[in-house]
Motif scaffolding. Structure first.
Motif, PDB file in Angstrom:
ATOM      1  N   PRO A 125       0.799  -1.226   0.000  1.00 39.88           N
ATOM      2  CA  PRO A 125       0.000   0.000   0.000  1.00 39.88           C
ATOM      3  C   PRO A 125       0.832   1.278   0.000  1.00 39.88           C
ATOM      4  CG  PRO A 125      -0.874  -1.577   1.587  1.00 39.88           C
ATOM      5  CD  PRO A 125       0.446  -2.112   1.121  1.00 39.88           C
ATOM      6  N   ASP A 126       2.079   1.209   0.446  1.00 44.85           N
ATOM      7  CA  ASP A 126       2.912   2.410   0.507  1.00 44.85           C
ATOM      8  C   ASP A 126       3.721   2.635  -0.757  1.00 44.85           C
ATOM      9  OD1 ASP A 126       2.088   3.004   3.112  1.00 44.85           O
ATOM     10  OD2 ASP A 126       3.572   1.639   3.969  1.00 44.85           O
ATOM     11  N   ALA A 127       3.681   1.690  -1.689  1.00 50.14           N
ATOM     12  CA  ALA A 127       4.465   1.828  -2.920  1.00 50.14           C
ATOM     13  C   ALA A 127       3.819   2.835  -3.860  1.00 50.14           C
ATOM     14  CB  ALA A 127       4.580   0.471  -3.616  1.00 50.14           C
ATOM     15  N   SER A 128       4.637   3.407  -4.716  1.00 53.41           N
ATOM     16  CA  SER A 128       4.132   4.342  -5.726  1.00 53.41           C
ATOM     17  C   SER A 128       4.860   4.071  -7.054  1.00 53.41           C
ATOM     18  CB  SER A 128       4.371   5.791  -5.286  1.00 53.41           C
ATOM     19  OG  SER A 128       3.855   6.687  -6.244  1.00 53.41           O
ATOM     20  N   PRO A 129       4.150   3.626  -8.086  1.00 53.64           N
ATOM     21  CA  PRO A 129       2.712   3.337  -8.073  1.00 53.64           C
ATOM     22  C   PRO A 129       2.424   2.001  -7.386  1.00 53.64           C
ATOM     23  CG  PRO A 129       3.626   2.753 -10.187  1.00 53.64           C
ATOM     24  CD  PRO A 129       4.753   3.388  -9.417  1.00 53.64           C
ATOM     25  N   ARG A 130       1.192   1.829  -6.972  1.00 49.24           N
ATOM     26  CA  ARG A 130       0.794   0.585  -6.345  1.00 49.24           C
ATOM     27  C   ARG A 130       0.685  -0.523  -7.395  1.00 49.24           C
ATOM     28  NH1 ARG A 130      -4.090   2.787  -2.413  1.00 49.24           N
ATOM     29  NH2 ARG A 130      -2.748   3.626  -0.752  1.00 49.24           N
ATOM     30  N   THR A 131       0.962  -1.742  -6.963  1.00 48.37           N
ATOM     31  CA  THR A 131       0.756  -2.906  -7.821  1.00 48.37           C
ATOM     32  C   THR A 131      -0.270  -3.816  -7.165  1.00 48.37           C
ATOM     33  OG1 THR A 131       2.592  -4.105  -6.772  1.00 48.37           O
ATOM     34  CG2 THR A 131       3.085  -2.830  -8.758  1.00 48.37           C
ATOM     35  N   TRP A 132      -0.967  -4.581  -8.007  1.00 56.55           N
ATOM     36  CA  TRP A 132      -2.067  -5.410  -7.540  1.00 56.55           C
ATOM     37  C   TRP A 132      -1.876  -6.832  -8.043  1.00 56.55           C
ATOM     38  CZ3 TRP A 132      -5.676  -2.596  -4.690  1.00 56.55           C
ATOM     39  CH2 TRP A 132      -5.569  -1.211  -4.804  1.00 56.55           C
ATOM     40  N   LEU A 133      -2.382  -7.772  -7.293  1.00 60.28           N
ATOM     41  CA  LEU A 133      -2.284  -9.173  -7.686  1.00 60.28           C
ATOM     42  C   LEU A 133      -2.885  -9.397  -9.063  1.00 60.28           C
ATOM     43  CD1 LEU A 133      -1.670 -12.148  -7.148  1.00 60.28           C
ATOM     44  CD2 LEU A 133      -3.870 -12.303  -5.938  1.00 60.28           C
ATOM     45  N   PHE A 134      -4.049  -8.796  -9.326  1.00 54.41           N
ATOM     46  CA  PHE A 134      -4.723  -9.032 -10.599  1.00 54.41           C
ATOM     47  C   PHE A 134      -3.917  -8.518 -11.793  1.00 54.41           C
ATOM     48  CE2 PHE A 134      -9.459  -9.441  -9.143  1.00 54.41           C
ATOM     49  CZ  PHE A 134      -9.095 -10.516  -8.344  1.00 54.41           C
ATOM     50  N   ASP A 135      -2.940  -7.635 -11.566  1.00 51.54           N
ATOM     51  CA  ASP A 135      -2.095  -7.167 -12.669  1.00 51.54           C
ATOM     52  C   ASP A 135      -1.332  -8.323 -13.309  1.00 51.54           C
ATOM     53  OD1 ASP A 135      -2.897  -4.583 -12.115  1.00 51.54           O
ATOM     54  OD2 ASP A 135      -1.103  -4.080 -10.959  1.00 51.54           O
ATOM     55  N   ALA A 136      -1.106  -9.385 -12.544  1.00 48.99           N
ATOM     56  CA  ALA A 136      -0.335 -10.525 -13.043  1.00 48.99           C
ATOM     57  C   ALA A 136      -1.189 -11.505 -13.839  1.00 48.99           C
ATOM     58  CB  ALA A 136       0.330 -11.256 -11.875  1.00 48.99           C
ATOM     59  N   PHE A 137      -2.511 -11.328 -13.830  1.00 46.31           N
ATOM     60  CA  PHE A 137      -3.397 -12.274 -14.500  1.00 46.31           C
ATOM     61  C   PHE A 137      -3.534 -11.940 -15.984  1.00 46.31           C
ATOM     62  CE2 PHE A 137      -6.020 -13.209 -10.376  1.00 46.31           C
ATOM     63  CZ  PHE A 137      -4.874 -13.694  -9.783  1.00 46.31           C
ATOM     64  N   GLY A 138      -3.853 -12.947 -16.773  1.00 42.75           N
ATOM     65  CA  GLY A 138      -4.117 -12.770 -18.197  1.00 42.75           C
ATOM     66  C   GLY A 138      -5.265 -13.655 -18.624  1.00 42.75           C
ATOM     67  N   PRO A 139      -5.514 -13.788 -19.929  1.00 37.27           N
ATOM     68  CA  PRO A 139      -6.595 -14.660 -20.396  1.00 37.27           C
ATOM     69  C   PRO A 139      -6.324 -16.115 -20.053  1.00 37.27           C
ATOM     70  CG  PRO A 139      -5.830 -13.166 -22.132  1.00 37.27           C
ATOM     71  CD  PRO A 139      -4.831 -13.084 -21.025  1.00 37.27           C
ATOM     72  N   GLY A 140      -7.390 -16.901 -19.974  1.00 35.08           N
ATOM     73  CA  GLY A 140      -7.259 -18.327 -19.739  1.00 35.08           C
ATOM     74  C   GLY A 140      -7.201 -18.687 -18.267  1.00 35.08           C
TER      75      GLY A 140
END
Length: 584
Positions: A453-468
């Protein structure tokens, strides 16, 4: 010949465009067979088209009108809807100009009798509720479809339909005459008055409520915060309930029940509408200039088809069911329908899933419709009591609520939420399930996590997801990674889209098996949210629901879990297609 309205609809905040009819190749002597046709370019149809394309099946879309929907219509979208829009690359555009909210209040004769708070956390990328008019939503989806090269055929109405085991033949009417279109699969997303449903002579089952509600969108410089406001028994409409919502672009929505002795024509009389808006503004003490933007009438219903797949024709959204909208369940339910259907149909088209998987579309989404009707029935009875007895009970609860908070829960109706497919035939429950302290269980939607939460920009778990399919490997144990990698290689060789996402605690963690994405979780926030203390594997379906999970001590393998989720097994147990009492 079909002649849709070609005059752009009027709006103070939205620029309506007329989409021309373009003669298709079928009218020029060609006869290409389409893998899948989506009927209806509303929010459900466009979402299905985008999700089909994302999962490897190229659709075309048929739309009878020449422009997108008139008015704001569905205006409130849930967090889950935004997560689904994120999957198809449309969430950022939808948020542009939107209003976010998580609170609401209910009043009875000037007294607040309930405070609604929709929970959220730092791990939620999107707000609990997002207000954006449906016409803007459709424009966003249409632009995304154009960017992906999805063909939309405007001013084209379905007037005939033949379907058998080999495919579907559509007869289509246009401003330049009729033509025939052949396809392998047809998805009906053409709304409550579905032409496809009528052509197949299908009927809704369930209950149609007699109560009617009017919606008035009006422009007013009212500086109140965003959120739902419910007013029971206002002096200008005694005995009834009124909702007030703030929408973007200076628009507010007044939503109220029409008395039974008032006809539709009287309810929509401009003088009557203006009197009601002014009366409510006077009631809340807002002496401000205003003007009406758009009006409509609707009825809350609990109606559904008994099944949503009929051979090669599948139904989605209002074409499949008409559910109570209270609790922002209208278009949000249809979006979840489309997200469920699209990956399954695309898997069948690509030849990696058995057509039996389309039966589970009905199983899973009809179960959701039944649950919605059960929960929303309380809301409907509170907003529009169907009998004298219910009205007496409601009024008694309201009177008690003025000074007794113990009755407040009786005034709270649950807002729309994603269903848990725990009982689905596609879900696997491993013997190590009890070892998970938390996290999304089998059948539940995946849980997003803000990694730092303190990082800039924030990263999210769903950023690693793709199709399938996604295979989340927690901990990166050598033996587990090798087993996962071997199974994924076999599945990929058979055409199954599947990715490995490695979730490790530190950058120093090395692994001999490469992953498609790596999430470093130094604070342990992902491990904690997903209930993992050591090593574990999660398998997510393409709609981001959990197909299975197990700890790394288990003998469970990825390949059989995925094959089960694709209905590649010879037979599976499925529930019967009987409507529950909530729909009967």
């Amino acid at each position: 010949m079909h002649q849709p309205e070609l005059t752009p609809q009027r709006s103070s905040y939205f620029d309506y465009q007329i989409h021309p009819f373009v003669q298709p190749p079928e009218m020029q002597g060609a006869a290409p067979r389409q893998p899948v046709v989506v009927v209806g370019a509303g929010p459900n149809g466009l979402l299905v088209a985008l999700d089909l394309a994302r999962n490897g099946a190229r659709p075309i879309v048929i739309e009878a009108e020449a422009q997108i929907c008139g008015g704001s219509r569905a205006v409130a979208f849930t967090r889950r809807t935004l997560e689904i829009f994120e999957q198809v690359g449309a969430s950022d555009a939808l948020l542009d100009g939107a209003l976010l909210w998580d609170k609401g209040r209910s009043f009875y004769r000037g007294h607040m009798v309930h405070a609604l708070h929709v929970p959220g956390s730092i791990d939620d990328r999107f707000a609990p509720m997002t207000n954006q008019p449906q016409n803007v939503m459709e424009k966003v989806l249409l632009e995304r479809a154009a960017a992906l090269g999805i063909e939309v055929r405007w001013q084209t109405r379905a007037v005939g339909l033949e379907s058998d085991a080999s495919g579907v033949r559509l007869q289509l009417d246009t401003p330049e005459g009729e033509y025939t279109l052949d396809c392998d699969w047809l998805v009906a997303c053409d709304g409550a008055r579905s032409a496809v449903r009528r052509l197949q002579n299908l009927r809704f089952e369930g209950r149609a409520y007699t109560g009617r509600f009017a919606i008035i969108d009006f422009r007013v410089p009212l500086g109140a915060p965003t959120g739902r406001r419910c007013y029971f028994d206002p002096p200008w409409l005694p005995g009834y309930a009124v909702l007030l919502h703030k929408a973007p672009y200076g628009i507010w929505r007044l939503d109220y029940q029409v008395p039974d002795d008032v006809s539709d024509e009287e309810a929509l009389d401009p003088a009557r509408l203006r009197a009601h808006v002014q009366a409510h503004l006077d009631y809340i003490g807002a002496d401000l200039p205003w003007e009406i933007e758009w009006v409509t009438l609707y009825k809350p219903n609990t109606l559904s088809l008994a099944r949503y797949n009929h051979g090669r024709v599948l139904y989605c959204g209002d074409a499949a069911h008409l559910l109570p909208v209270f609790g922002v369940r209208g278009v949000n339910t249809g979006v979840q329908d489309g997200n469920n259907l699209s990956w399954k149909l695309a898997s069948v088209i690509r030849g990696v899933a058995s057509p039996a998987i389309l039966d589970t579309y009905t199983d899973e989404r009809l179960a959701d419709a039944q649950q919605i009707c059960f929960e929303a029935a309380r809301s409907t009875r509170m907003m529009a009591p169907p009998s004298r007895g219910f009205r007496i009970l409601r009024d008694a609860v309201l009177q008690l609520s003025v000074r007794n908070e113990f009755t407040w829960p009786l005034l709270h109706w649950r807002t729309s939420r994603p269903i848990d497919y725990a009982d689905s035939a596609l879900t696997t429950v491993d013997a190590t399930e009890s070892r998970f302290a938390a996290g999304p269980r089998p059948g539940a939607p995946a849980r997003n996590v803000c990694v730092d939460p303190d990082a800039s920009p924030r990263t999210w778990l769903f950023d690693a997801f793709g199709p399938g399919f996604q295979v989340l490997v927690f901990g990166g144990g050598e033996a587990t990674l090798k087993k996962v990698s071997a199974d994924v290689a076999i599945l990929r060789a058979n055409g199954v889209p599947i990715r490995i996402v490695l979730i490790r605690r530190s950058h120093g963690t090395e692994a001999s098996v490469s992953a498609d994405a790596v999430v470093t979780d130094p604070l342990g926030r992902v491990f904690s949210a997903w209930g993992v203390s050591g090593g574990a594997v999660y398998v997510l379906r393409p709609d981001q629901h959990v197909a299975a999970r197990w700890t790394d001590e288990a003998d469970t393998r990825v390949a059989p879990v995925v094959r089960k989720a694709l209905c590649q097994q010879a037979s599976i147990e499925r529930p019967s297609h009987q409507l529950s009492e909530a729909l009967a």
